[in-house]
Design an enzyme around this catalytic site. Structure first.
Site, PDB file in Angstrom:
ATOM      1  CD  GLU A  88      -2.897  -1.086   2.342  1.00  0.00           C
ATOM      2  OE1 GLU A  88      -4.020  -0.595   2.166  1.00  0.00           O
ATOM      3  OE2 GLU A  88      -2.517  -1.540   3.450  1.00  0.00           O
ATOM      4  CD  GLU A 123      -3.310  -6.823   3.798  1.00  0.00           C
ATOM      5  OE1 GLU A 123      -3.027  -7.717   2.965  1.00  0.00           O
ATOM      6  OE2 GLU A 123      -2.771  -5.711   3.807  1.00  0.00           O
TER       7      GLU A 123
HETATM    8  C1  1HE Z   1       7.084  -8.628  11.943  1.00  0.00           C
HETATM    9  C2  1HE Z   1       6.366  -8.502  10.745  1.00  0.00           C
HETATM   10  C3  1HE Z   1       5.146  -7.771  10.788  1.00  0.00           C
HETATM   11  C4  1HE Z   1       8.132  -9.645  10.334  1.00  0.00           C
HETATM   12  N1  1HE Z   1       4.768  -7.248  11.973  1.00  0.00           N
HETATM   13  N2  1HE Z   1       6.659  -8.096  13.092  1.00  0.00           N
HETATM   14  N3  1HE Z   1       2.250  -8.617   7.085  1.00  0.00           N
HETATM   15  C5  1HE Z   1       2.455  -9.929   7.008  1.00  0.00           C
HETATM   16  O1  1HE Z   1       1.575 -10.716   7.238  1.00  0.00           O
HETATM   17  C6  1HE Z   1       3.853 -10.370   6.688  1.00  0.00           C
HETATM   18  C7  1HE Z   1       4.490 -11.009   7.896  1.00  0.00           C
HETATM   19  N4  1HE Z   1       5.909 -11.253   7.722  1.00  0.00           N
HETATM   20  C8  1HE Z   1       6.385 -12.292   6.984  1.00  0.00           C
HETATM   21  O2  1HE Z   1       5.662 -13.027   6.346  1.00  0.00           O
HETATM   22  C9  1HE Z   1       7.866 -12.503   7.018  1.00  0.00           C
HETATM   23  O3  1HE Z   1       8.400 -11.865   8.164  1.00  0.00           O
HETATM   24  C10 1HE Z   1       8.615 -11.951   5.765  1.00  0.00           C
HETATM   25  C11 1HE Z   1       8.275 -12.835   4.564  1.00  0.00           C
HETATM   26  C12 1HE Z   1       8.241 -10.503   5.456  1.00  0.00           C
HETATM   27  C13 1HE Z   1      10.148 -11.985   6.019  1.00  0.00           C
HETATM   28  O4  1HE Z   1      10.529 -13.286   6.433  1.00  0.00           O
HETATM   29  P1  1HE Z   1      11.927 -13.487   7.196  1.00  0.00           P
HETATM   30  O5  1HE Z   1      12.124 -14.970   7.359  1.00  0.00           O
HETATM   31  O6  1HE Z   1      12.991 -12.705   6.506  1.00  0.00           O
HETATM   32  O7  1HE Z   1      11.757 -12.784   8.631  1.00  0.00           O
HETATM   33  P2  1HE Z   1      11.001 -13.332   9.947  1.00  0.00           P
HETATM   34  O8  1HE Z   1      11.899 -14.279  10.674  1.00  0.00           O
HETATM   35  O9  1HE Z   1       9.654 -13.809   9.635  1.00  0.00           O
HETATM   36  O10 1HE Z   1      10.833 -11.982  10.783  1.00  0.00           O
HETATM   37  C14 1HE Z   1      11.920 -11.344  11.408  1.00  0.00           C
HETATM   38  C15 1HE Z   1      11.357 -10.559  12.579  1.00  0.00           C
HETATM   39  O11 1HE Z   1      10.485  -9.558  12.072  1.00  0.00           O
HETATM   40  C16 1HE Z   1      10.513 -11.416  13.515  1.00  0.00           C
HETATM   41  O12 1HE Z   1      10.615 -10.878  14.806  1.00  0.00           O
HETATM   42  P3  1HE Z   1      11.622 -11.525  15.916  1.00  0.00           P
HETATM   43  O13 1HE Z   1      11.456 -10.652  17.109  1.00  0.00           O
HETATM   44  O14 1HE Z   1      11.131 -12.925  16.088  1.00  0.00           O
HETATM   45  O15 1HE Z   1      12.991 -11.472  15.293  1.00  0.00           O
HETATM   46  C17 1HE Z   1       9.109 -11.187  12.990  1.00  0.00           C
HETATM   47  O16 1HE Z   1       8.117 -11.402  13.994  1.00  0.00           O
HETATM   48  C18 1HE Z   1       9.192  -9.717  12.634  1.00  0.00           C
HETATM   49  N5  1HE Z   1       8.170  -9.350  11.648  1.00  0.00           N
HETATM   50  N6  1HE Z   1       7.036  -9.137   9.764  1.00  0.00           N
HETATM   51  C19 1HE Z   1       5.512  -7.426  13.079  1.00  0.00           C
HETATM   52  N7  1HE Z   1       4.401  -7.560   9.707  1.00  0.00           N
HETATM   53  C20 1HE Z   1      -3.003  -0.686   7.112  1.00  0.00           C
HETATM   54  S1  1HE Z   1      -3.515  -2.287   7.081  1.00  0.00           S
HETATM   55  C21 1HE Z   1      -2.200  -3.225   6.428  1.00  0.00           C
HETATM   56  C22 1HE Z   1      -2.422  -4.658   6.776  1.00  0.00           C
HETATM   57  C23 1HE Z   1      -1.184  -5.463   6.579  1.00  0.00           C
HETATM   58  O17 1HE Z   1      -0.145  -4.994   6.254  1.00  0.00           O
HETATM   59  S2  1HE Z   1      -1.393  -7.116   6.860  1.00  0.00           S
HETATM   60  C24 1HE Z   1       0.109  -7.839   6.379  1.00  0.00           C
HETATM   61  C25 1HE Z   1       1.052  -7.986   7.520  1.00  0.00           C
END
Ligand code: 1HE
Length: 282
Positions: free
Chosen positions: A135, A155
Site C-alpha cells: 500500500e 490480510e
Molecule cells: C514482523 C512482521 C510484521 C516480520 N509485523 N513483526 N504482514 C504480514 O503478514 C507479513 C508477515 N511477515 C512475513 O511473512 C515474514 O516476516 C517476511 C516474509 C516478510 C520476512 O521473512 P523473514 O524470514 O525474513 O523474517 P522473519 O523471521 O519472519 O521476521 C523477522 C522478525 O520480524 C521477527 O521478529 P523476531 O522478534 O522474532 O525477530 C518477525 O516477527 C518480525 N516481523 N514481519 C511485526 N508484519 C493498514 S492495514 C495493512 C495490513 C497489513 O499490512 S497485513 C500484512 C502484515
C-alpha cells in the site's frame, strides 16, 4: 499548499552539491538524508523487516510535510533484505470500530501526503513488499523493482482487511480482479509478474535499485516545479473525470504551464539548439 506556491522556479533550484541530513525529526525506524535536490527516505527497521508501526506512519507523514524548499523529488527505499513486511502485527491489539477507523485514517492521511504531496516520489522495491508495504509503494509515483521483489496481500489469511488505501490505489494499478485474487488466496506475484501487470515500470538486477531510483529522482527534480505539479495534482484527477471536464482542465493546465517563464526559457533553449534532444534508450 503546493510547494511552488509563491516561489519561482529559480528559488526552487538548489546546488547539486548539497548533501547530508535533512534535519527532520523522525523515529528511529526512518532515516532521511538529501543528495542535492533529492530527499531520500529509508525504512530503517530491518530487524522487523521494516514492519510499519504507528510511530513510523506518523514519521512518514512528518517527513512528507516537512520537506524543505529546494527538494525536487523523493527516493523511498528500505534497509535490509525486504522493502516492508506491512503493518506491524504486534501492534494489532483489540480495537473497537472507532479506533480501527482512526488507525486506518492515520495511514490514509500519511499516504495522501505522499501521493498528493509537494514532489514526485520514486519507490525502490526489493524482497517482501506485502500488505501495508505494498500500500505504501502504491502511493509513490514511480516504482522500481529489483528482481528479488515479491508482492502479497496476506490480510485475507490473517482475518483483516487492507487499511492503507490499498482498495483505492491497487485496483487502479493492477485491476480489481487481481487484487481480489491476491486477497482471497494469499498468492504472491514475482518481480517479473509485477512488472508485466503494471505494478512497477522499472525492473533491475538485485542491488541496482537504489542507483536506478536515484538517477530517476534526479532527472525528475530537474523538471520545472510547475510541470511536476501538473503531473502530480492534475493528471490523476483528470484521469478520474468525465472526458469533457478532463479536456477543459487539461487545456487550463497546459496553458498555465507553458506561460511560466522557465518553460519559455527551456523552449527557447531547444529552438536555439541548446536544449537536450529526446534520446532513445534513456
Ligand atoms: C514482523 C512482521 C510484521 C516480520 N509485523 N513483526 N504482514 C504480514 O503478514 C507479513 C508477515 N511477515 C512475513 O511473512 C515474514 O516476516 C517476511 C516474509 C516478510 C520476512 O521473512 P523473514 O524470514 O525474513 O523474517 P522473519 O523471521 O519472519 O521476521 C523477522 C522478525 O520480524 C521477527 O521478529 P523476531 O522478534 O522474532 O525477530 C518477525 O516477527 C518480525 N516481523 N514481519 C511485526 N508484519 C493498514 S492495514 C495493512 C495490513 C497489513 O499490512 S497485513 C500484512 C502484515
Amino acid at each position: 499548499m503546493p510547494a511552488f506556491a509563491g516561489m519561482t522556479a529559480e528559488r526552487m533550484r538548489v546546488s547539486n552539491t548539497q548533501s547530508g541530513s535533512l534535519r527532520i525529526k523522525l523515529p528511529a525506524s526512518l532515516l532521511a538524508e538529501r543528495q542535492g535536490d533529492v530527499a531520500i527516505l529509508r525504512l530503517s527497521r530491518p530487524q522487523k523487516r521494516n514492519a510499519l508501526d504507528d510511530e513510523t506512519i506518523v514519521g512518514i507523514e512528518t517527513f512528507f510535510t516537512s520537506l524543505p524548499d529546494g527538494i525536487g523529488a523523493v527516493l523511498l527505499h528500505g534497509e535490509g533484505e525486504h522493502f516492508s513486511a506491512g503493518l506491524d502485527l504486534s501492534e494489532l491489539q483489540e480495537r473497537d470500530i472507532k479506533q480501527g477507523i482512526a488507525h486506518s485514517s492515520l495511514w490514509h492521511r500519511a499516504f495522501e501526503k505522499i501521493q498528493f504531496g509537494k514532489v514526485p516520489v520514486v519507490a525502490v522495491l526489493h524482497g517482501a513488499v506485502v500488505g501495508g508495504g505494498l500500500e505504501l509503494a502504491a502511493a509513490a509515483h514511480i516504482r522500481v523493482a529489483e528482481r528479488t521483489t515479491y508482492y502479497a496481500l496476506p490480510e485475507g489469511s490473517r482475518g483483516i482487511y487492507v487499511g492503507g488505501g490499498g482498495s483505492v490505489r491497487l485496483p487502479r494499478l493492477i485491476g480489481t480482479a487481481r487484487m481480489m485474487d491476491m486477497m482471497l488466496t494469499g498468492r504472491t506475484y514475482s518481480a517479473e509478474e509485477g512488472q508485466a501487470m503494471g505494478l512497477t515500470t522499472y525492473l533491475v538486477e538485485p542491488g541496482a535499485g537504489f542507483a536506478k531510483g536515484l538517477e530517476l529522482a534526479k532527472r525528475i527534480a530537474g523538471n520545472t516545479p510547475l510541470t511536476n505539479f501538473a503531473i502530480l495534482q492534475a493528471l490523476p484527477r483528470i484521469a478520474e473525470m468525465d472526458p469533457a471536464a478532463g479536456y477543459a482542465i487539461e487545456a487550463l493546465m497546459s496553458s498555465i504551464a507553458q506561460a511560466d517563464g522557465e518553460a519559455k526559457a527551456r523552449l527557447k533553449d531547444f529552438l536555439e539548439k541548446r536544449g537536450p534532444k529526446v534520446k532513445p534508450g534513456t
